[in-house]
Design an enzyme around this catalytic site. Structure first.
Site, PDB file in Angstrom:
ATOM      1  N   ASN A  87      14.859 -15.064  38.505  1.00  0.00           N
ATOM      2  CA  ASN A  87      14.762 -15.359  39.923  1.00  0.00           C
ATOM      3  C   ASN A  87      15.192 -16.811  40.125  1.00  0.00           C
ATOM      4  OD1 ASN A  87      13.628 -12.794  40.569  1.00  0.00           O
ATOM      5  ND2 ASN A  87      11.646 -13.508  39.813  1.00  0.00           N
ATOM      6  N   GLY A  93      12.931 -15.795  44.981  1.00  0.00           N
ATOM      7  CA  GLY A  93      11.553 -15.491  44.590  1.00  0.00           C
ATOM      8  C   GLY A  93      11.074 -16.233  43.361  1.00  0.00           C
ATOM      9  N   HIS A 100      13.763 -19.406  33.478  1.00  0.00           N
ATOM     10  CA  HIS A 100      13.181 -18.426  32.559  1.00  0.00           C
ATOM     11  C   HIS A 100      13.782 -17.069  32.836  1.00  0.00           C
ATOM     12  CE1 HIS A 100      10.650 -18.766  36.166  1.00  0.00           C
ATOM     13  NE2 HIS A 100      10.417 -17.475  36.028  1.00  0.00           N
TER      14      HIS A 100
HETATM   15  P1  AMP Z   1       9.064 -16.346  38.690  1.00  0.00           P
HETATM   16  O1  AMP Z   1       8.251 -15.865  39.853  1.00  0.00           O
HETATM   17  O2  AMP Z   1      10.336 -15.583  38.473  1.00  0.00           O
HETATM   18  O3  AMP Z   1       9.270 -17.842  38.743  1.00  0.00           O
HETATM   19  O4  AMP Z   1       8.194 -16.028  37.390  1.00  0.00           O
HETATM   20  C1  AMP Z   1       7.130 -16.811  36.991  1.00  0.00           C
HETATM   21  C2  AMP Z   1       6.288 -15.956  36.094  1.00  0.00           C
HETATM   22  O5  AMP Z   1       5.411 -16.803  35.366  1.00  0.00           O
HETATM   23  C3  AMP Z   1       5.419 -14.933  36.809  1.00  0.00           C
HETATM   24  O6  AMP Z   1       5.785 -13.611  36.389  1.00  0.00           O
HETATM   25  C4  AMP Z   1       3.986 -15.301  36.386  1.00  0.00           C
HETATM   26  O7  AMP Z   1       3.162 -14.174  36.181  1.00  0.00           O
HETATM   27  C5  AMP Z   1       4.243 -16.076  35.111  1.00  0.00           C
HETATM   28  N1  AMP Z   1       3.210 -17.039  34.746  1.00  0.00           N
HETATM   29  C6  AMP Z   1       2.608 -17.962  35.533  1.00  0.00           C
HETATM   30  N2  AMP Z   1       1.737 -18.707  34.821  1.00  0.00           N
HETATM   31  C7  AMP Z   1       1.796 -18.259  33.551  1.00  0.00           C
HETATM   32  C8  AMP Z   1       1.136 -18.615  32.336  1.00  0.00           C
HETATM   33  N3  AMP Z   1       0.224 -19.610  32.291  1.00  0.00           N
HETATM   34  N4  AMP Z   1       1.431 -17.915  31.220  1.00  0.00           N
HETATM   35  C9  AMP Z   1       2.323 -16.903  31.257  1.00  0.00           C
HETATM   36  N5  AMP Z   1       2.991 -16.533  32.362  1.00  0.00           N
HETATM   37  C10 AMP Z   1       2.729 -17.183  33.493  1.00  0.00           C
END
Ligand code: AMP
Length: 114
Positions: A87, A93, A100
């Protein structure tokens, strides 16, 4: 490393995570809110804010992320296929501003956007 960045702090070990893979360029750990049986975040160790910030200077990190994705997918038993999503920015989003790739699989995925 960016002090205020959640994923930089996970990479450094400041914040715990369920790591599944690590090398010189890449760190990968399970998403805290999984959307499929396998949901791994594959993250470059350099602080690149998003796909919009990939350049000739840092694209090696992106290549290494995709090399890692192939290895992790095999290790997670995703031989029948999987999806990789990034994203980008507010309209895309993105909630964590460190590039990542979501590696998602372990089930027949529906809800294709494309
Ligand atoms: P995005 O919304 O594409 O930026 O994805 C961010 C992702 O990070 C989401 O799917 C969250 O569930 C994940 N996330 C947030 N905090 C953590 C954490 N501490 N450990 C692992 N995943 C996380």
């Amino acid at each position: 490393m960016s002090e205020n960045c959640l994923f930089c702090r996970i990479i450094s070990g400041d914040i715990p995570s369920d790591k599944v893979y690590e090398d010189e360029y890449v760190c990968a750990f399970r998403d805290i809110n999984p959307q499929a049986p396998v949901h791994v975040l594959v993250v470059p160790k350099a602080h690149i804010a998003s796909a919009a910030d990939v350049s000739a200077e840092n694209s090696l990190y992106v290549a290494r992320c995709f090399e890692a994705i192939a290895k992790i997918a095999a290790a997670e038993g995703l031989g029948n296929g999987y999806r990789v999503i990034t994203n980008c920015g507010e309209d895309g989003g993105q909630s964590v501003m460190h590039l990542h790739f979501h590696l998602i699989g372990g089930v027949k995925l529906s809800e294709k956007i494309i």
